[in-house]
Design a protein around this motif. Structure first.
Motif, PDB file in Angstrom:
ATOM      1  N   UNK A 149       0.816  -1.211   0.000  1.00 44.49           N
ATOM      2  CA  UNK A 149       0.000   0.000   0.000  1.00 44.49           C
ATOM      3  C   UNK A 149       0.847   1.257   0.000  1.00 44.49           C
ATOM      4  N   UNK A 150       2.091   1.130  -0.383  1.00 44.62           N
ATOM      5  CA  UNK A 150       2.944   2.296  -0.527  1.00 44.62           C
ATOM      6  C   UNK A 150       2.923   2.711  -1.989  1.00 44.62           C
ATOM      7  N   UNK A 151       2.704   3.984  -2.253  1.00 48.00           N
ATOM      8  CA  UNK A 151       2.559   4.433  -3.633  1.00 48.00           C
ATOM      9  C   UNK A 151       3.888   4.521  -4.364  1.00 48.00           C
ATOM     10  N   UNK A 156       6.104  -2.787   3.120  1.00 45.20           N
ATOM     11  CA  UNK A 156       4.951  -2.877   4.011  1.00 45.20           C
ATOM     12  C   UNK A 156       5.268  -2.089   5.273  1.00 45.20           C
ATOM     13  N   UNK A 157       4.397  -1.171   5.624  1.00 40.94           N
ATOM     14  CA  UNK A 157       4.567  -0.411   6.851  1.00 40.94           C
ATOM     15  C   UNK A 157       4.190  -1.280   8.043  1.00 40.94           C
ATOM     16  N   UNK A 415      -6.336 -14.105   0.048  1.00 37.99           N
ATOM     17  CA  UNK A 415      -6.709 -12.768  -0.411  1.00 37.99           C
ATOM     18  C   UNK A 415      -6.156 -11.752   0.570  1.00 37.99           C
ATOM     19  N   UNK A 416      -5.645 -10.682   0.049  1.00 40.31           N
ATOM     20  CA  UNK A 416      -5.131  -9.596   0.886  1.00 40.31           C
ATOM     21  C   UNK A 416      -5.485  -8.266   0.234  1.00 40.31           C
ATOM     22  N   UNK A 417      -5.982  -7.349   1.037  1.00 39.47           N
ATOM     23  CA  UNK A 417      -6.303  -6.019   0.530  1.00 39.47           C
ATOM     24  C   UNK A 417      -5.775  -4.972   1.498  1.00 39.47           C
ATOM     25  N   UNK A 418      -5.099  -3.991   0.959  1.00 44.93           N
ATOM     26  CA  UNK A 418      -4.562  -2.925   1.797  1.00 44.93           C
ATOM     27  C   UNK A 418      -4.789  -1.567   1.166  1.00 44.93           C
ATOM     28  N   UNK A 419      -4.871  -0.572   2.008  1.00 46.99           N
ATOM     29  CA  UNK A 419      -5.046   0.796   1.528  1.00 46.99           C
ATOM     30  C   UNK A 419      -4.354   1.747   2.490  1.00 46.99           C
ATOM     31  N   UNK A 420      -3.623   2.670   1.937  1.00 46.08           N
ATOM     32  CA  UNK A 420      -3.039   3.768   2.693  1.00 46.08           C
ATOM     33  C   UNK A 420      -3.548   5.069   2.090  1.00 46.08           C
TER      34      UNK A 420
END
Length: 976
Positions: A149-151, A156-157, A415-420
């Protein structure tokens, strides 16, 4: 198109008064809570408990020891070079931040992104393994590759993860062919607990309180708490079913403060030849600044594990969700450059400089001495910004294992979903009339601003007494502008995998294992308005008395000295009354962030973003990866095991973006527009490996490994805003492009280690490692700092038509050479009370280097790898007996190379150290109490310098010198 922000409802950094008396009472209560039962401890070597309550307490103590012993045993039995840390060890430390916790392991260190205020929270974000950037790690949760989720980078944070939700963390530094190959540094796998890890009926409640002393000292919010509830059950005729659940929530406030200089250094003698980095004493600092950070951190998450297990069949489900919300405001006061003259008797400045003089910032002594440039017209000012962020990460894994005779088939879908997202990035500026130095504040400025940098941590403004009094006034600073923007990045990742193992009754070949995996990821990111495109200036009011954005009414309002906004110290908030070291020279107002947010919505929102701004940084795309591997386990006698293997991975990506295209017409006018474009790329790579383990005795393990690994370039390095310029005839005259043909960074990794294990957790380790790297890129995994590192751009060339072409390039090589030493020893031979003591520690020394082509200098340079410390030291003295567990832990991370620059010297992070203490005491009936102190020595959280020496402090966006103070914690848990 997604909404450009999500309103922050009910969240603010409201500053409710907190007295020092309350803080002291909070701390004293925690210390007395721990001390009372500890002094009552007997000298017996068994847990203290009554006859009717000892069972639960003994189970708790035994469970803690089993957890640590199990982690060490798994590390001992591993076929790879691995380090494993248990949840009990993680949760005993005085922090809930995984990046800091994992840096206790050999060869691991943490990193932060201070461009987003992160160091001001006192928490690190990223983990590096053996000198390679965090983007070169492969991260998974229960074996599920985590969404990125890092642009700007593949990282990974650690903000998203909490030790309260974990059973253990495994770091593989030499993975086998079975594991993903894009792990040039190694793999980090976070494992959650299952119901089978506990008794058939297990419950635990945990509560922790926290006090941040720097926040309390500055009279802002500094308290916090963490709560956790977990339960486990096993059931069925043969206890073949299990369920585990975990909920946690953290809410804490803290504060940080920093010192920095204003912008980069410049030449004092502007006629001196050479780059700024080569000037030595011929450097001029353009003013000091003071920064204060108010932070509110909220973490919450849930874990669910479902299991069915028999000898022949197992099925499982692993589900996790984590959220991290940071509300952070930075207020910065400064003494900085101003314009040089004002009409006598007037309070409105005039820019007397002409186009002949290239910079409106400078006035030379006598207006004619370029060898003695000084900064005149010092302006006291303040800058405020928010970097509020919300991060979410969800994972789901469903799979099983089937055994039939000599064959074992395991299979899973995940399944994995992340958003920052940074839903509201607000900035505001406040400045005063410059100090001219004449009796009527008119005419040419006569007092230069000198910055004293003799104390590199505390630069000070040097002015006349009148000048110092002037910049310390609270009745002259007014608002100049307000602006805001937003940013987000999200990814959804799905993968399917299956592995088949065949156990063979053969004197050498014990098993053959193979597997396949298919992974797909969809991602999107955008960055809108963070370049001040909707900046609203407070200069003029219209006939109705409303602020106007009409440029025709602004007059000379393009300068900060022309502001007419509200007076800073009349705005809602509070005035900061104390500051570290020498204190403030320019007073600081901690403006209520909600006031500035509402102001931005009211004024900056009246300036709509253009289509150019909305599309400039919009990227979307899909990546797929198909992989297959085969490996075999070979044994030679009873002592030597060899695991040769080979893995193949086929990567494909395609993405779309909006490129600018400008056309110069026959009339000489240039028009531009954003045109949608796309890129795609396929890339296959073969990854052989050989892992060997020799066990000459029950206590000694010797490991060796040779493997090939790689790291894919970040998404936005392969696609992005390609710029095309055309002449009046439509001929392309210049092209600036991302590089879809960037090669992956590859490396051959060599590892050798010797380990010795003893009873009661004794452990001794020595290892050496070497990495031969190809296609190195000087880019950091830190969030949004990619633009600082675009100096690896290849040389500008021209095509056959004469168009100048420049693009990213990574055709250089590098290497890493290091050694690791580690030990853990309990003094079990000492008498009585003393045999509960022990020591543990590890030390890493490494040398990293890589070639780099700095395109705009046309030079080949050799530099250390970014974020790679030259040394890492961890040492602790611990006690574990009579129901008491205590540890005094020291850590030191050596100097870190942070970024590559051209004219100015590179940025370095000075060595950082920590001394922490924690203690826990086991009470009857399953109760446990404890306390902890983090950063006992009150050391800095971050210290960035321009150049390797301590003498030149960096400016704030590079980090500066940051302190966050000590943190005190008390905790209790109840197992029932």
């Amino acid at each position: 198109m997604r909404p450009f922000f999500r309103p922050i409802i009910g969240d603010s950094l409201n500053m409710q008064p907190s007295s020092l008396k309350q803080a002291l009472l909070f701390t004293a209560a925690g210390l007395s809570l721990l001390a009372t039962p500890a002094f009552a401890a007997s000298d017996a070597d068994t847990p203290i408990a009554t006859a009717d309550s000892s069972t639960v307490s003994e189970v708790v103590v035994a469970g803690q020891r089993r957890s640590q012993a199990r982690a060490l045993q798994e590390q001992r039995d591993s076929l790879t070079v691995a380090n494993i840390v248990s949840a009990e060890e993680l949760q005993a430390q005085p922090t809930a931040n995984l990046a800091d916790l994992l840096s206790r392991l050999p060869g691991l260190s943490s990193a932060v992104d201070q461009s987003r205020n992160q160091a001001g929270t006192g928490e690190a974000q990223y983990v590096t393994i053996r000198g390679l950037d965090s983007a070169w790690n492969a991260y998974s949760m229960n074996g599920v590759r985590l969404a990125q989720t890092d642009s700007k980078a593949r990282t990974i944070s650690m903000n998203l993860l909490s030790p309260f939700a974990l059973s253990f963390v495994r770091v593989d530094k030499a993975p086998t062919a079975e594991m993903d190959g894009d792990a040039l540094a190694g793999t980090v796998d976070f494992r959650t607990a299952t119901g089978f890890d506990f008794a058939s009926n297990y419950n635990r409640f945990r509560l922790q309180g926290q006090l941040a002393d720097r926040a309390i000292q500055r009279d802002v919010d500094g308290l916090g708490y963490t709560t956790q509830l977990e339960m486990a059950r096993t059931f069925g005729d043969a206890e073949q079913f299990a369920v585990y659940g975990n909920l946690y929530y953290q809410d804490k406030d803290n504060a940080g403060e920093s010192r920095a200089v204003q912008q980069d250094y410049v030449k004092k003698d502007s006629t001196a030849p050479g780059l700024i980095r080569d000037q030595g004493a011929n450097l001029y600092a353009r003013g000091p600044q003071w920064n204060f950070y108010r932070n509110s951190v909220k973490r919450q998450g849930a874990t669910l594990s479902l299991d069915y297990k028999t000898d022949a069949q197992s099925l499982y489900g692993r589900f996790t969700h984590g959220e991290f919300k940071l509300l952070t405001s930075m207020d910065q006061s400064s003494a900085r450059l101003g314009l040089a003259t004002a009409p006598s008797g007037s309070k409105e400045l005039v820019d007397f400089l002409t186009s002949v003089r290239p910079s409106s910032a400078w006035q030379t002594a006598g207006d004619s001495d370029p060898k003695n440039i000084s900064l005149y017209g010092a302006i006291p000012g303040q800058y405020s910004r928010t970097e509020h962020s919300t991060q979410t990460l969800t994972t789901a894994l469903i799979g099983g294992e089937t055994k039939r005779n000599a064959f074992t088939l395991d299979y899973a879908v995940s399944y994995s979903k992340g958003r920052t997202e940074y839903p509201f990035r607000m900035q505001a500026g406040f400045y005063a009339f410059p100090f001219i130095g004449t009796p009527d504040q008119g005419g040419k400025a006569v007092v230069p601003l000198i910055t004293d940098i003799s104390n590199p941590k505390d630069p000070r403004a040097v002015l006349t007494p009148e000048g110092l009094r002037y910049i310390s006034r609270t009745d002259i600073t007014r608002q100049w502008y307000v602006t805001y923007g937003y940013e987000y990045a999200e990814e959804s990742k799905t993968d399917l995998k299956a592995n088949l193992a065949w156990d063979i009754e053969h004197p050498i070949v014990k098993s053959i294992k193979g597997g396949v995996k298919y992974e797909t990821a969809d991602r999107e990111s955008n960055d809108v308005g963070t370049g001040d495109e909707n900046r609203f200036y407070f200069y003029k009011k219209d006939a109705s008395g409303n602020w106007t954005a009409n440029s025709a009414l602004l007059g000379n309002g393009s300068h900060r000295w022309a502001n007419q906004g509200e007076f800073l110290f009349d705005l809602p908030g509070k005035t900061l009354t104390s500051f570290m070291m020498g204190g403030l020279q320019v007073p600081m107002r901690l403006v209520d962030p909600d006031y500035l947010k509402n102001q931005a919505y009211k004024y900056a929102a009246t300036i709509p973003w253009t289509d150019e701004v909305l599309k400039r940084n919009l990227l979307s795309g899909e990546e797929t990866r198909a992989s297959a591997y085969v490996q075999s386990t070979l044994t030679f006698g009873d002592t030597l095991t060899v695991v040769p293997g080979v893995r193949y991975e086929d990567n494909n990506f395609k993405g779309s973006y909006w490129r600018p295209e400008s056309v110069k017409g026959a009339d000489g006018k240039t028009t531009s527009a954003r045109v949608q474009a796309s890129s795609d790329r396929g890339m296959g790579i073969v990854l052989p490996s050989v892992i060997a383990t020799w066990r000459p005795t029950d206590e000694i393990v010797v490991r060796g490994a040779v493997r090939r690994a790689y790291t894919r370039p970040a998404f936005d390095q392969m696609i992005g805003a390609t710029s095309i310029s055309k002449d009046a005839d439509g001929k392309i005259i210049a092209i600036s492009i991302a590089n879809p043909d960037l090669q992956p960074v590859t490396g051959i990794n060599y590892d050798f280690s010797v380990e010795k294990y003893g009873e009661d957790g004794q452990y001794l380790m020595a290892s050496i490692y070497y990495k031969d790297l190809k296609n190195v890129m000087f880019v950091s995994g830190s969030t949004n700092t990619g633009s600082d590192f675009n100096v690896w751009t290849g040389d500008v060339i021209k095509d056959a038509g004469g168009a100048e072409i420049s693009r990213l390039d990574n055709a250089k090589n590098g290497s890493v050479l290091g050694i690791e030493l580690g030990l853990r020893q309990r003094f079990t031979t000492l008498p009585g009370f003393w045999n509960g003591f022990g020591v543990s520690g590890n030390v890493t020394f490494q040398k990293t280097e890589a070639d780099i082509r700095v395109g705009n200098l046309g030079k080949n340079l050799s530099r250390r790898l970014i974020n790679a410390p030259d040394s890492i030291v961890n040492a602790s003295l611990f006690y574990n007996k009579h129901g008491v567990r205590a540890e005094l832990a020291y850590s030191r991370v050596g100097m870190i190379y942070k970024d590559v620059r051209t004219d100015n010297d590179d940025t370095w992070v000075q060595p950082m150290r920590r001394l922490n203490f924690n203690a826990n005491y086991q009470l009857p009936h399953g109760w446990q109490i404890g306390m902890a102190v983090e950063n006992i020595l009150n050391d800095q959280s971050y210290w960035a310098t321009q150049g390797k020496a301590e003498t030149l402090l960096s400016h704030d966006r590079k980090g500066g010198y940051v302190e966050t103070g000590r943190t005190y914690m008390i905790n209790t848990s109840w197992t029932f």
